[in-house]
Design a protein around this motif. Sequence first.
Motif, mmCIF file in Angstrom:
data_model
loop_
_atom_site.group_PDB
_atom_site.id
_atom_site.type_symbol
_atom_site.label_atom_id
_atom_site.label_comp_id
_atom_site.label_asym_id
_atom_site.label_seq_id
_atom_site.Cartn_x
_atom_site.Cartn_y
_atom_site.Cartn_z
ATOM 1 N N THR A 1 0.835 -1.195 0.000
ATOM 2 C CA THR A 1 0.000 0.000 0.000
ATOM 3 C C THR A 1 0.873 1.249 0.000
ATOM 4 O O THR A 1 2.062 1.204 0.319
ATOM 5 N N SER A 2 0.263 2.383 -0.311
ATOM 6 C CA SER A 2 1.019 3.633 -0.371
ATOM 7 C C SER A 2 1.519 4.067 0.998
ATOM 8 O O SER A 2 2.581 4.680 1.122
ATOM 9 N N THR B 1 -2.607 0.432 -5.015
ATOM 10 C CA THR B 1 -2.128 -0.742 -4.280
ATOM 11 C C THR B 1 -1.472 -1.710 -5.255
ATOM 12 O O THR B 1 -2.013 -1.986 -6.329
ATOM 13 N N ARG B 2 -0.298 -2.204 -4.892
ATOM 14 C CA ARG B 2 0.427 -3.139 -5.745
ATOM 15 C C ARG B 2 0.388 -4.542 -5.142
ATOM 16 O O ARG B 2 0.244 -4.714 -3.938
ATOM 17 N N GLU C 1 2.671 -8.027 -5.206
ATOM 18 C CA GLU C 1 3.931 -8.644 -5.605
ATOM 19 C C GLU C 1 3.897 -10.144 -5.354
ATOM 20 O O GLU C 1 3.230 -10.614 -4.425
#
Length: 267
Positions: free
Chosen positions: A28-29, A165-166, A168
């Motif tokens: 998240t940021s 939001t990424r 991985e």
Amino acid sequence: MMAMAFMPLLAEAQRRPVPATIKKRVVTSSGDAEMLFASDVANTRATLAGLCEKIGWSVRWKGSMRDTLRCDVPTSETTIVQMAGANAGDLRYLIATGTAVPVRKEVVFLLAAKRGGTVVRAQAARFFPAVSGVTPVRKAIEDENTFNGLINILALAGGRFAPGTRFERIAYLGFRTDQVSDATGDGTRKTRGLVVGDVDAGSPAALAQMRVGDVIHAINGKTFGDYEGATKLMAKLRPGDPVHLTVQRDAAPITVDLVAMDVPGIR
């Protein structure tokens, strides 16, 4: 996203693998577990309070500080040491009593109004008893398993991932561990390593012939002070990375070489 066993997750996060409901790392940021809710702050806070009570957490500050919700998490964890001070970020403990002292755990939800709804950040922490007359020392619980558990709680309450939001890929090694520590002469405890308690069939660990009872001292040549330190080292791994574990087996040091893979079922 399915519900999890919330209380054991935060009470025994160090003993649990990555939750099955989240098989990719969420970034998240803010760095905290964070989600968006379609409802306003007051209704979102009420929903979270109701969920916390339903899963057995004790809700505090329900009537004030409308942008904050604090929940005590039941735990049987105790410590026989008290905080004496901190130096360069390293925690030092001194024996203060021969009896076990409870360690308090809490989850804090921070709410902020956002156009069309509310953004909620969740944080977990332990409070260690301090020397007499001093405020208990707060230490954030930042391991990945706890983070994932908080994400699951927010999702169960109706949250959704915020834009940006990424996700991985998570490196999967295929073993579970518990921390092993030894008492020292000055009343502190020194982490001896992580003892392997389970190895998944067909996993990188199994292929490298890791055994239950192996004690891991270092990951890719780097030692760690506690379970959370080891978790942070492993969080840097990606599928396909070579991993070299310094292991003690039957009193003899050996090196176990393996290659991390994707979590089974995730591409």
